[in-house]
Write a protein that holds these residues in place. Structure first.
Motif, mmCIF file in Angstrom:
data_model
loop_
_atom_site.group_PDB
_atom_site.id
_atom_site.type_symbol
_atom_site.label_atom_id
_atom_site.label_comp_id
_atom_site.label_asym_id
_atom_site.label_seq_id
_atom_site.Cartn_x
_atom_site.Cartn_y
_atom_site.Cartn_z
ATOM 1 N N ARG A 64 1.781 -7.369 10.647
ATOM 2 C CA ARG A 64 0.644 -7.540 9.796
ATOM 3 C C ARG A 64 0.705 -7.151 8.540
ATOM 4 O O ARG A 64 0.229 -7.491 7.357
ATOM 5 N N PHE A 65 1.070 -5.907 8.339
ATOM 6 C CA PHE A 65 1.052 -4.991 7.139
ATOM 7 C C PHE A 65 2.296 -4.476 6.943
ATOM 8 O O PHE A 65 3.172 -4.190 7.805
ATOM 9 N N TYR A 71 0.449 -8.382 4.936
ATOM 10 C CA TYR A 71 0.015 -7.853 3.817
ATOM 11 C C TYR A 71 0.738 -6.728 3.268
ATOM 12 O O TYR A 71 0.864 -5.698 3.993
ATOM 13 N N ASN A 72 0.978 -6.614 1.951
ATOM 14 C CA ASN A 72 1.548 -5.533 1.531
ATOM 15 C C ASN A 72 0.412 -4.601 0.919
ATOM 16 O O ASN A 72 -0.315 -4.967 0.163
ATOM 17 N N VAL A 73 0.671 -3.255 1.229
ATOM 18 C CA VAL A 73 -0.309 -2.295 0.888
ATOM 19 C C VAL A 73 0.270 -1.012 0.484
ATOM 20 O O VAL A 73 1.381 -0.370 0.841
ATOM 21 N N PRO A 109 -4.757 -7.004 -6.775
ATOM 22 C CA PRO A 109 -4.802 -6.664 -5.172
ATOM 23 C C PRO A 109 -6.325 -6.002 -5.136
ATOM 24 O O PRO A 109 -6.963 -5.291 -5.945
ATOM 25 N N LEU A 135 -9.724 -9.702 8.133
ATOM 26 C CA LEU A 135 -9.266 -10.075 6.712
ATOM 27 C C LEU A 135 -9.320 -11.578 6.345
ATOM 28 O O LEU A 135 -9.855 -11.895 5.191
ATOM 29 N N ASP A 140 -1.250 -6.516 -2.058
ATOM 30 C CA ASP A 140 -2.433 -7.111 -1.439
ATOM 31 C C ASP A 140 -3.600 -6.199 -1.479
ATOM 32 O O ASP A 140 -5.008 -6.373 -1.711
ATOM 33 N N PHE A 141 -3.254 -5.044 -1.431
ATOM 34 C CA PHE A 141 -4.228 -3.899 -1.116
ATOM 35 C C PHE A 141 -3.522 -2.685 -2.067
ATOM 36 O O PHE A 141 -2.483 -2.417 -1.631
ATOM 37 N N ASP A 168 0.770 -16.010 10.401
ATOM 38 C CA ASP A 168 -0.115 -15.270 9.753
ATOM 39 C C ASP A 168 0.527 -14.263 8.782
ATOM 40 O O ASP A 168 1.749 -13.957 8.775
ATOM 41 N N PRO A 169 -0.208 -14.244 7.328
ATOM 42 C CA PRO A 169 0.368 -13.308 6.311
ATOM 43 C C PRO A 169 0.684 -12.088 6.823
ATOM 44 O O PRO A 169 0.078 -11.246 7.333
#
Length: 169
Positions: A33-34, A6-8, A103, A146, A82-83, A3-4
Motif C-alpha cells: 500500500r505504501f 502511496y509514496n511517502v 503531497p 485514506l 503523496d505524503f 488500490d493505489p
C-alpha cells in the motif's frame, strides 16, 4: 481496479536515524500500500550504527539504507510523493524544495537518538524510544481510510498523529 500505492518521504536533517527507521517501518508494515523513502536537508553521509543495529535486531534488511539529500526527490524523474513527513524539528523549520503533486504533509517530531549520550544502554534506549514513537505513528497512519478522507480531514488526522493525539477515522 487496483488500490493505489502511496509514496511517502520521511525527512530529517541528517537522514541518519529517525527518517531511516521510519522508511524501514513503513516499507515493511505498509507493504503493498505504501512505498517509503527517506532523505535529509543536510545528510550526514552515513546511517547511524545504533539505528542499523536496532533494525537488524528487528529483522529488517538494512543493506539498501543510505544517507541522502532531499534534492534526490525534487529532481525530474523522481517518484512523485503523496505524503511527506518531517520527523525532526530542524527539517520542519527549513525551506523545503517544491514537491511536485502537492503531497499531504505533517510534522511528526521525534527526539534525535543520535544526540543521546551516556552508556551504551542509555543510547540504545534512546533509539528504542524513537523507533517505538515512529512505529506507533506509522501504524496509525497506515490504518487511516485514506480514500475516504477529504483534504481537510486528512490534514487533521496527520497533524493529530504527529502530536500524539488519538485518531478516529
Amino acid at each position: 481496479m487496483a488500490d493505489p500505492v502511496y509514496n511517502v518521504l520521511f525527512l530529517c536533517s541528517a537522514n541518519s536515524a529517525r527518517s531511516i527507521m521510519a522508511e524501514a517501518i513503513l516499507n515493511r508494515d505498509g507493504k503493498g500500500r505504501f512505498r517509503a523513502f527517506s532523505a535529509g536537508s543536510r545528510p550526514s553521509g552515513t546511517v547511524a550504527e545504533h539505528a542499523l543495529t536496532l533494525l537488524k535486531t528487528l529483522n529488517y534488511d538494512t543493506a539498501s539504507f543510505r544517507s541522502k539529500g532531499w534534492d534526490e526527490f525534487a529532481r525530474p524523474g523522481a517518484p512523485e510523493m503523496d505524503f511527506i513527513f518531517t520527523v525532526c524539528d530542524e527539517a520542519a523549520g527549513e525551506t523545503c524544495p517544491v514537491w511536485p503533486g502537492h503531497p499531504a504533509s505533517a510534522h511528526w517530531s521525534v527526539p534525535d537518538p543520535a544526540k543521546a549520550t551516556g552508556t551504551h544502554a542509555e543510547v540504545s534506549a534512546a533509539y528504542d524510544d524513537a523507533y517505538r514513537m515512529l512505529a506507533t505513528r506509522i501504524g496509525l497512519f497506515i490504518n487511516l481510510p485514506l480514500a475516504k478522507l477529504d483534504h481537510v480531514a486528512l490534514h487533521k488526522h496527520l497533524t493529530d498523529i504527529g502530536a500524539g493525539r488519538s485518531v478516529s477515522a
